[in-house]
Design a protein around this motif. Structure first.
Motif, PDB file in Angstrom:
ATOM      1  N   GLU A 114       0.811  -1.220   0.000  1.00 61.53           N
ATOM      2  CA  GLU A 114       0.000   0.000   0.000  1.00 61.53           C
ATOM      3  C   GLU A 114       0.842   1.268   0.000  1.00 61.53           C
ATOM      4  O   GLU A 114       0.317   2.366  -0.209  1.00 61.53           O
ATOM      5  CB  GLU A 114      -0.949   0.021   1.201  1.00 61.53           C
ATOM      6  N   GLY A 115       2.126   1.144   0.286  1.00 52.72           N
ATOM      7  CA  GLY A 115       3.005   2.310   0.250  1.00 52.72           C
ATOM      8  C   GLY A 115       2.888   3.219   1.456  1.00 52.72           C
ATOM      9  O   GLY A 115       3.294   4.374   1.397  1.00 52.72           O
ATOM     10  N   ASN A 116       2.362   2.701   2.554  1.00 56.65           N
ATOM     11  CA  ASN A 116       2.211   3.543   3.743  1.00 56.65           C
ATOM     12  C   ASN A 116       2.845   2.931   4.991  1.00 56.65           C
ATOM     13  O   ASN A 116       2.445   3.239   6.113  1.00 56.65           O
ATOM     14  CB  ASN A 116       0.740   3.870   3.989  1.00 56.65           C
ATOM     15  N   SER A 117       3.859   2.102   4.799  1.00 55.33           N
ATOM     16  CA  SER A 117       4.521   1.494   5.959  1.00 55.33           C
ATOM     17  C   SER A 117       5.190   2.526   6.842  1.00 55.33           C
ATOM     18  O   SER A 117       5.298   2.328   8.059  1.00 55.33           O
ATOM     19  CB  SER A 117       5.546   0.448   5.519  1.00 55.33           C
ATOM     20  N   ASP A 118       5.622   3.635   6.258  1.00 59.13           N
ATOM     21  CA  ASP A 118       6.176   4.698   7.108  1.00 59.13           C
ATOM     22  C   ASP A 118       5.114   5.206   8.075  1.00 59.13           C
ATOM     23  O   ASP A 118       5.400   5.475   9.244  1.00 59.13           O
ATOM     24  CB  ASP A 118       6.739   5.843   6.263  1.00 59.13           C
ATOM     25  N   ALA A 119       3.866   5.298   7.615  1.00 60.30           N
ATOM     26  CA  ALA A 119       2.777   5.761   8.476  1.00 60.30           C
ATOM     27  C   ALA A 119       2.503   4.752   9.598  1.00 60.30           C
ATOM     28  O   ALA A 119       2.254   5.137  10.742  1.00 60.30           O
ATOM     29  CB  ALA A 119       1.514   6.001   7.655  1.00 60.30           C
ATOM     30  N   HIS A 120       2.555   3.461   9.281  1.00 56.21           N
ATOM     31  CA  HIS A 120       2.381   2.439  10.307  1.00 56.21           C
ATOM     32  C   HIS A 120       3.482   2.557  11.370  1.00 56.21           C
ATOM     33  O   HIS A 120       3.210   2.451  12.571  1.00 56.21           O
ATOM     34  CB  HIS A 120       2.425   1.038   9.687  1.00 56.21           C
ATOM     35  N   THR A 121       4.693   2.788  10.923  1.00 58.39           N
ATOM     36  CA  THR A 121       5.826   2.890  11.849  1.00 58.39           C
ATOM     37  C   THR A 121       5.718   4.141  12.712  1.00 58.39           C
ATOM     38  O   THR A 121       5.975   4.098  13.924  1.00 58.39           O
ATOM     39  CB  THR A 121       7.149   2.876  11.066  1.00 58.39           C
ATOM     40  N   LYS A 122       5.335   5.264  12.129  1.00 58.76           N
ATOM     41  CA  LYS A 122       5.157   6.502  12.903  1.00 58.76           C
ATOM     42  C   LYS A 122       4.042   6.342  13.929  1.00 58.76           C
ATOM     43  O   LYS A 122       4.152   6.834  15.062  1.00 58.76           O
ATOM     44  CB  LYS A 122       4.887   7.672  11.964  1.00 58.76           C
TER      45      LYS A 122
END
Length: 134
Positions: free
Chosen positions: A78-86
């Motif tokens: 989905e391209g939002n793993s940075d958001a999951h990590t934050k």
């Protein structure tokens, strides 16, 4: 009773001060002493307590989190793993004390909803626990 706050975010990443929303619920329910639980039911958003005196702090937080967790080199499609990590870093819940009808926060503190994958419509659940001895 669980109260639901609905928020609309307009950027990919932002911090929204929800302190007054919580205090209004405390006032409306005439709570003098107790606790409040704030929970964000999203995997790409969170809730945190931080400074409210200088709006540059929110900008600095988004900058620091973007530098610490850039949106690259993740396998999640989905391209939002940075958001999951934050969201993992900020957490999904906070608990606060209510005393004399007010949130017991430090002088410069506020409660912030943290968006990491916006714009979206988000929910925040708020549960007020009143002391039985008041």
């Amino acid at each position: 009773m669980v109260h639901k706050l609905t928020l609309s975010t307009h950027t990919r990443m932002c911090f929204i001060d929800i302190t007054q929303n919580i205090q209004t619920l405390i006032n409306d329910n005439q709570i003098k002493s107790g606790a409040v639980l704030i929970f964000v039911p999203h995997t790409t958003a969170g809730v945190t307590i931080n400074e409210n005196g200088d709006p540059d702090v929110r900008t600095d937080l988004t900058t620091a989190l973007s530098r610490a967790v850039p949106n690259r080199d993740f396998r999640h499609y989905e391209g939002n793993s940075d958001a999951h990590t934050k969201a993992l870093l900020t957490g999904s819940s906070v608990s606060l004390i209510i005393e004399d009808g007010r949130l017991l926060l430090g002088t410069w503190q506020s409660v912030y909803f943290a968006e990491f994958d916006g714009p979206r419509t988000r929910k925040v659940y708020i549960k007020i626990l009143e002391d039985s001895l008041t």
